[in-house]
Design a protein around this motif. Structure first.
Motif, PDB file in Angstrom:
ATOM      1  N   UNK A 201       0.844  -1.197   0.000  1.00  0.00           N
ATOM      2  CA  UNK A 201       0.000   0.000   0.000  1.00  0.00           C
ATOM      3  C   UNK A 201       0.880   1.248   0.000  1.00  0.00           C
ATOM      4  N   UNK A 202       0.399   2.291  -0.684  1.00  0.00           N
ATOM      5  CA  UNK A 202       1.093   3.582  -0.724  1.00  0.00           C
ATOM      6  C   UNK A 202       0.061   4.697  -0.508  1.00  0.00           C
ATOM      7  N   UNK A 203       0.479   5.752   0.190  1.00  0.00           N
ATOM      8  CA  UNK A 203      -0.370   6.928   0.358  1.00  0.00           C
ATOM      9  C   UNK A 203       0.371   8.120  -0.239  1.00  0.00           C
ATOM     10  N   UNK A 204      -0.257   8.745  -1.225  1.00  0.00           N
ATOM     11  CA  UNK A 204       0.346   9.894  -1.914  1.00  0.00           C
ATOM     12  C   UNK A 204      -0.260  11.189  -1.373  1.00  0.00           C
ATOM     13  N   UNK A 205       0.600  12.190  -1.197  1.00  0.00           N
ATOM     14  CA  UNK A 205       0.171  13.531  -0.813  1.00  0.00           C
ATOM     15  C   UNK A 205       0.504  14.448  -1.994  1.00  0.00           C
ATOM     16  N   UNK A 206      -0.537  14.881  -2.689  1.00  0.00           N
ATOM     17  CA  UNK A 206      -0.379  15.542  -3.979  1.00  0.00           C
ATOM     18  C   UNK A 206      -0.623  17.043  -3.862  1.00  0.00           C
ATOM     19  N   UNK A 207       0.229  17.831  -4.534  1.00  0.00           N
ATOM     20  CA  UNK A 207       0.062  19.276  -4.628  1.00  0.00           C
ATOM     21  C   UNK A 207       0.073  19.645  -6.111  1.00  0.00           C
ATOM     22  N   UNK A 248      -3.939  -1.672  -7.754  1.00  0.00           N
ATOM     23  CA  UNK A 248      -4.229  -0.347  -8.314  1.00  0.00           C
ATOM     24  C   UNK A 248      -3.058   0.151  -9.156  1.00  0.00           C
ATOM     25  N   UNK A 249      -3.396   0.974 -10.142  1.00  0.00           N
ATOM     26  CA  UNK A 249      -2.388   1.652 -10.968  1.00  0.00           C
ATOM     27  C   UNK A 249      -2.716   3.142 -10.969  1.00  0.00           C
ATOM     28  N   UNK A 250      -1.703   3.973 -10.771  1.00  0.00           N
ATOM     29  CA  UNK A 250      -1.912   5.413 -10.873  1.00  0.00           C
ATOM     30  C   UNK A 250      -0.942   5.979 -11.908  1.00  0.00           C
ATOM     31  N   UNK A 251      -1.375   7.067 -12.528  1.00  0.00           N
ATOM     32  CA  UNK A 251      -0.538   7.774 -13.495  1.00  0.00           C
ATOM     33  C   UNK A 251      -0.557   9.245 -13.107  1.00  0.00           C
ATOM     34  N   UNK A 252       0.617   9.779 -12.743  1.00  0.00           N
ATOM     35  CA  UNK A 252       0.730  11.165 -12.307  1.00  0.00           C
ATOM     36  C   UNK A 252       1.235  12.037 -13.453  1.00  0.00           C
ATOM     37  N   UNK A 253       0.615  13.205 -13.660  1.00  0.00           N
ATOM     38  CA  UNK A 253       1.072  14.094 -14.727  1.00  0.00           C
ATOM     39  C   UNK A 253       2.380  14.795 -14.371  1.00  0.00           C
ATOM     40  N   UNK A 254       2.886  15.530 -15.339  1.00  0.00           N
ATOM     41  CA  UNK A 254       4.147  16.250 -15.176  1.00  0.00           C
ATOM     42  C   UNK A 254       4.017  17.366 -14.141  1.00  0.00           C
ATOM     43  N   UNK A 255       5.045  17.505 -13.314  1.00  0.00           N
ATOM     44  CA  UNK A 255       5.155  18.645 -12.416  1.00  0.00           C
ATOM     45  C   UNK A 255       4.424  18.525 -11.107  1.00  0.00           C
ATOM     46  N   UNK A 256       3.627  17.475 -10.906  1.00  0.00           N
ATOM     47  CA  UNK A 256       2.882  17.363  -9.666  1.00  0.00           C
ATOM     48  C   UNK A 256       3.840  17.102  -8.502  1.00  0.00           C
ATOM     49  N   UNK A 257       3.725  17.919  -7.477  1.00  0.00           N
ATOM     50  CA  UNK A 257       4.562  17.791  -6.282  1.00  0.00           C
ATOM     51  C   UNK A 257       3.918  16.723  -5.395  1.00  0.00           C
ATOM     52  N   UNK A 258       4.701  15.795  -4.924  1.00  0.00           N
ATOM     53  CA  UNK A 258       4.102  14.727  -4.127  1.00  0.00           C
ATOM     54  C   UNK A 258       5.092  14.141  -3.126  1.00  0.00           C
TER      55      UNK A 258
END
Length: 594
Positions: A201-207, A248-258
């Motif tokens: 499991x992973x928990x992401x904190x996204x800005x 689960x699979x996630x795809x993060x866009x460019x530049x997202x601070x996490x």
């Protein structure tokens, strides 16, 4: 003032992190099915993170859920050295895969928490068991434009260094112990990221990467206290928590601070990729890394060279005849505009340096300067056409006039020579059919200034009664040539288009004159002699006409002097038959009883 807290990664920090309140991820994260991902990325220009609960439809290949750390060691080799992060100290060091395996599976791990995030597996046996999602593979610039294994790019020989140094960053194996924490960061080069949780499991904190948030991030990175300051405190209300679990699979866009917290032992497969949707953001992050003096090992490998290949890919894909239905999206055009500006800056910086070949490919199909010029022109043309197409869609001129599907404009790229003394590179060229505007004249006028009067430009034309002005044939005698007529530029009653390319040297009608206009103007030699130094002179008053008659027909003046009787009596009912006689009539030399 920012409140200093416990050091990132420590037990105190993790306890405080769990107590914090964050915004709901549903506000920014799009949940999608695997087969929908590619279309959603295109429609949104890949500006939001995507969560895919199940791998079905992604065309994703990963090992089975029973795959363990021991299997990873067997696939990559026990002597393979990897970068291991000491979570509580927030620094990295080298460790062999065998030592990491022994630590990971011991009953008492002590006070240490280790995290492996940079094991790239493309050159290992494990690579054959991992295939990234198809939308990721299709978007990746490395896959699309880097020289392939055969060593060829667009039919040209490719240096071995380019194939050997190919940026292999699309397949990583991440092995994280429970309670691992990775502080806020942006992935190198502003690259986008895909993660698939095999188990754990992973928990992401996204800005989100707004301009304000990027400035806050850069300022935070420069701060010597960033390990004791939580970046989220600088971005109140803009930190979103996303929980990702097994499958689960996630795809993060460019530049997202996490930032990422790992509640339990986890095995993850993922990777980084650059793409055309976010060229501007990728370049911004890359240049931020330069300002922050980021170590080169933490930068995207071959970043500048890859974007040269991307520019060539875009130019080859769209150059040539193109209708407006096949235009790239306006967001892509904006990205390409930013790219050509960045390439120009980089080239100016690297040109002539001993490291130029490391940053600028030497196997491009065009020299770098030519590629920049043509690329810039192409982008400028796309801007023009997008604006024109929007006007057409609103019912403007040209809509539905013969274009594909009733649509409008057909493009053709033309390479224009650069003008001397001008540094402008972009020349917008849109080829349209216009029956009024003619192309550049092909006839060979006298080698004089283009601003010369019509009389000078039309010296080679002769007059035929009733047929207007026609081009003089090359074999005409000089005497006949002296009889040709001309028009003054100050008074052009027939409206000759001097740039009309339809006029040739073989007797094609250039203009039509009325009966009076055909014989109003004097011959070239007569008018030059009469007007003297005044180039615009022509007979207007009776005295001027008399002066001209005296010069042209002295014998007639002598007859008039010896025989003072009326001209009408000697020429009663005379009908002028020759061109000179008709001209004489026009000028008042003969008077008819009619």
């Amino acid at each position: 003032a920012n409140v200093m807290g416990p050091r990132a990664g420590t037990k105190e920090f993790i306890e405080g992190l769990k107590k914090r309140k964050f915004a709901k991820c549903q506000d920014v994260v799009v949940t999608a099915k695997g087969h929908e991902l590619a279309d959603l990325i295109d429609k949104t220009s890949f500006r939001q993170p995507f969560l895919v609960p199940s791998p079905e439809g992604l065309d994703l290949v990963v090992p089975p859920g029973s795959f363990t750390i021991r299997d990873v060691v067997d696939s990559v080799g026990k002597d393979r050295l990897v970068d291991v992060i000491d979570v509580q100290e927030q620094h990295d060091f080298k460790m062999s895969m065998a030592d990491f395996f022994n630590w990971f599976y011991q009953e008492d791990r002590g006070n240490k928490i280790y995290n492996v995030l940079s094991l790239e597996i493309s050159e290992t046996r494990l690579s054959s068991t991992v295939v990234p999602p198809k939308p990721v593979r299709d978007l990746s610039l490395v896959n699309r434009c880097w020289p392939d294994e055969s060593g060829h790019l667009s039919g040209e020989d490719c240096p071995e260094d380019d194939t050997r140094n190919k940026p292999e960053v699309l397949k990583f194996c991440l092995m994280s112990a429970g309670h691992s924490y990775t502080d806020f960061h942006i992935d190198f080069g502003g690259s986008s990221v895909w993660y698939h949780i095999l188990w754990g499991e992973k928990i992401f904190y996204l800005i989100p990467p707004s301009d304000v948030n990027l400035d806050r991030y850069e300022s935070w990175m420069e701060s010597p206290d960033n390990l004791t300051e939580f970046l989220g405190d600088r971005c109140p209300g803009q930190v979103y928590q996303l929980r990702v679990t097994t499958g689960n699979t996630i795809v993060l866009p460019s530049g997202w601070i996490h930032a990422v917290y790992t509640p339990m032992d986890s095995l993850v497969f993922g990777g980084n990729f650059l793409h055309l949707h976010s060229v501007e953001m990728q370049i911004r992050i890359h240049e931020m890394e330069q300002r922050l003096a980021t170590e080169r090992r933490f930068q995207f490998p071959m970043f500048e060279k890859l974007h040269w290949y991307a520019a060539q890919l875009f130019l080859e894909q769209y150059q040539g005849d193109l209708d407006d239905q096949a235009l790239p999206e306006f967001s892509h055009v904006e990205s390409m505009r930013y790219l050509v500006q960045a390439l120009a800056r980089w080239y100016d910086k690297r040109r002539g340096s001993p490291y130029q070949a490391e940053y600028v490919p030497d196997n491009l199909t065009l020299p770098p300067r030519v590629l920049l010029r043509d690329f810039d022109r192409l982008i400028g043309q796309f801007y023009r056409v997008h604006c024109r197409r929007r006007g057409d869609s609103a019912g403007g001129k040209g809509a539905g006039n013969g274009g594909p599907k009733g649509g409008g404009i057909k493009l053709k790229i033309k390479r224009q020579p650069e003008s001397k003394g001008s540094r402008k590179i972009v020349k917008h060229v849109i080829e349209q059919v216009d029956s009024i505007t003619a192309s550049s004249p092909k006839r060979n006028f006298d080698q004089r200034d283009s601003s010369a009067t019509s009389s000078k430009q039309l010296h080679k034309y002769k007059k035929k009664p009733g047929k207007g002005l026609t081009a003089k044939k090359p074999n005409e005698s000089s005497a006949a040539g002296k009889r040709r007529k001309t028009l003054s530029s100050s008074d052009n009653p027939v409206g000759i288009n001097e740039g009309d390319s339809s006029a040739s040297d073989e007797g094609i009608d250039v203009a039509k004159c009325t009966e009076d206009e055909q014989f109003y103007y004097p011959t070239v030699e007569d008018s030059d002699e009469a007007r003297g130094s005044d180039k615009n002179w022509k007979p207007k008053s009776h005295s001027d006409k008399a002066k001209l008659r005296e010069m042209r027909h002295p014998e007639q003046q002598q007859k008039l002097t010896t025989k003072p009787k009326s001209v009408a009596s000697s020429h009663h009912n005379h009908q002028p038959s020759t061109a000179k006689q008709r001209l004489g009539k026009k000028l008042g030399l003969f008077k008819s009883s009619r």
